[in-house]
Structure formats: C-alpha cells, structure tokens
Design an enzyme around this catalytic site. Structure first.
Site, PDB file in Angstrom:
ATOM      1  N   TRP A  10      -3.905  -0.338   2.219  1.00  0.00           N
ATOM      2  CA  TRP A  10      -4.627  -0.725   3.445  1.00  0.00           C
ATOM      3  C   TRP A  10      -4.312  -2.149   3.904  1.00  0.00           C
ATOM      4  CZ3 TRP A  10     -10.412   1.252   3.620  1.00  0.00           C
ATOM      5  CH2 TRP A  10     -10.388   2.660   3.682  1.00  0.00           C
ATOM      6  N   GLY A 174       6.390  -1.597   8.518  1.00  0.00           N
ATOM      7  CA  GLY A 174       5.649  -1.857   9.751  1.00  0.00           C
ATOM      8  C   GLY A 174       6.501  -1.845  11.006  1.00  0.00           C
ATOM      9  N   SER A 213       7.169   2.452   6.771  1.00  0.00           N
ATOM     10  CA  SER A 213       7.014   3.316   7.946  1.00  0.00           C
ATOM     11  C   SER A 213       6.947   4.812   7.600  1.00  0.00           C
ATOM     12  CB  SER A 213       8.127   3.055   8.962  1.00  0.00           C
ATOM     13  OG  SER A 213       8.041   1.731   9.446  1.00  0.00           O
TER      14      SER A 213
HETATM   15  P1  PGA Z   1       3.964   0.584   6.513  1.00  0.00           P
HETATM   16  O1  PGA Z   1       3.744  -0.353   5.254  1.00  0.00           O
HETATM   17  O2  PGA Z   1       3.787   2.018   6.028  1.00  0.00           O
HETATM   18  O3  PGA Z   1       2.922   0.184   7.495  1.00  0.00           O
HETATM   19  O4  PGA Z   1       5.343   0.365   6.989  1.00  0.00           O
HETATM   20  C1  PGA Z   1       4.206   0.005   3.988  1.00  0.00           C
HETATM   21  C2  PGA Z   1       3.931  -1.100   3.021  1.00  0.00           C
HETATM   22  O5  PGA Z   1       4.003  -2.261   3.387  1.00  0.00           O
HETATM   23  O6  PGA Z   1       3.600  -0.853   1.854  1.00  0.00           O
END
Ligand code: PGA
Length: 259
Positions: A10, A174, A213
């Site tokens: 989270w 991200g 992602s």
């Molecule tokens: P994300 O983050 O799925 O939002 O890309 C993954 C992570 O940083 O563990």
C-alpha cells in the site's frame, strides 16, 4: 511452486475507512480460497494490528514496508524487527527503490536490515532492480549482482534460503509500463541461478516475485512465466476488487485452470 504469492504494497496510502472496508471484504471471502494462495498485506505498519484483528485469518500474512536495523535504543522514529514480529507480521519488504532513492538506503544499509529481519524470525522480501538509465547502459545484471552480493557478504551463504526476492525494475514502478513477460522470465532465471551459484547450494529455495505496474490486465501474462512465483502489487492493491481479481487469475494460471 504452484501456490502464488501475492503481495499488496500500500505504500503511504490508506486510512481507517479503507482498512475497515478492505478487511471486511477479505473476511467475507470463502476461507478455503486462502489455503491455495499466499496473500501478504503490507499496509502502513500502524494499521497491521487492526487489520489482523479484523480479518482473523491465519492464512493472511502481513508485511512491514520497512524496518530499522537496530533492535532498540535511541533511534527516534524507528521501528525494529522485534516490534514487527511482536505485532504479528511475518514479512518485511526491504530495499524498495523508493527507499533506496528517497531515504538514501544503500546496499550495505539494506543488508544490515536483512540481517536484523532474519535474526528476529521474519522473512525478508528483498526488492532489487535497475533504473531506466542502467537498463539502457546494459548494466541490469551487474546492478542485480551488486544488490545481491552485499547480502551474501553481510549475512552469509545461506542468507537467501526461504526468502522472497522481488524483481522490481525501477522504470516499471508506478509508470503503467510493466516489464515484458519474456524479460521477467529471463531476469528471474538469472537471479535464481546466480543465488544458487553464490550460495553453493542447489537446494536453496527462493520465492521470486515480479513488481512494477502489475494490474488485472497484465497479470495473466506475467504470472505465466515459469520462474515467477508471484507478484508485488502497488497501486493495483488499494482497490480490493482489483486485488482479488489479480489473486484469482494468478491462482487459476498456476493451477492450470486458465490458459
Ligand atoms: P506499482 O508499485 O504496482 O504501483 O507499480 C509496485 C511497487 O512499488 O512495489
């Protein structure tokens, strides 16, 4: 490994209401479902105990997102592995690129944390991965080796046995641009072989996660990769519907119930 490990990271998100709602939804899901999956929730550490109490399911595990390497003392603002263990979490995410970047955590610092986590009977989830520039420069394998080597140096040859390693390319976190399944498989294979070679023990068991992602759209192709045991999901884990969909697809793929 036929049981997928799905981790919800989270990060610095969530609030009491989300904790309540998310916990309630998990509680209402059929209990057997959790026997077949390893689900690890990593909300901000102050919510772990509350979630644990609400969910009351021994098959749902919890991870802290960070830890200090000291066990106690004058370290204002820090939390120790001992404390994390005491509140009932079982895992600790270490070396996330956001911590490496925003908190200047280098490989040595992460190795010290790794040591303290293991000493306190917790399981590290070590995040490793290269930046976009490092990838362009063809340095991916060297970066990964450096990130791994420091753990061996600090914690010994047996360090990685029964731990999780999350390959999280920094450029995929991200950004909505996940690494391709072919690349993921290639890198996972490399990590596994390298750790077995370095530990001088072919029975070294490691659980390989992919992170960056992960979504309901790409989970199918990612989890199909032979070397992938599971995924670490960031933003896609905040919405329980999304998150459960990711778990369900992973489970079906690993059990050959879905092509
Ligand atoms: P994300 O983050 O799925 O939002 O890309 C993954 C992570 O940083 O563990």
């Amino acid at each position: 490994m036929k049981t997928p490990i799905i981790i919800a990271n989270w990060k610095l998100n969530g609030h009491k209401l989300l904790v309540e709602k998310f916990s309630k939804k998990i509680k209402n899901i059929e209990k057997n479902f959790f026997k077949e999956n390893t689900i690890i929730l990593s909300p901000p550490v102050i919510y772990i105990q509350k979630m644990k109490e609400k969910i009351k399911n021994k098959k749902i595990f919890f991870a802290a997102q960070n830890v200090d390497f000291n066990n106690k003392g004058a370290f204002t603002g820090e939390i120790s592995s001992y404390m994390i263990n005491e509140i009932g979490a079982k895992y600790v995410i270490l070396g996330h690129s956001e911590r490496r970047k925003n908190h200047n955590e280098d490989n040595l610092c992460i190795a010290k944390k790794f040591k303290s986590v293991k000493k306190n009977n917790l399981i590290p989830i070590l995040c490793i991965g290269e930046t976009e520039q490092e990838k362009k420069d063809g340095l991916t394998k060297n970066i990964l080796k450096n990130q791994i080597n420091q753990i061996f140096l600090k914690c010994g040859l047996n360090s990685f046995h029964k731990t999780c390693i999350a390959y999280e390319p920094v450029w995929a976190i991200g950004t909505g641009k996940n690494a391709s399944p072919i690349l993921i498989n290639k890198i996972m294979k490399f990590i596994k072989k390298y750790i077995i070679y370095k530990s001088k023990n072919k029975n070294t068991k490691i659980y390989l996660q992919y992170g960056g992602s992960v979504s309901t759209k790409n989970i199918k192709s990612i989890i199909k990769s032979k070397y992938v045991n599971g995924v670490l999901v960031g933003s896609g884990s905040l919405d329980y519907k999304n998150f459960f969909k990711i778990i369900k697809i992973s489970y079906k793929i690993k059990k050959n119930l879905l092509k």
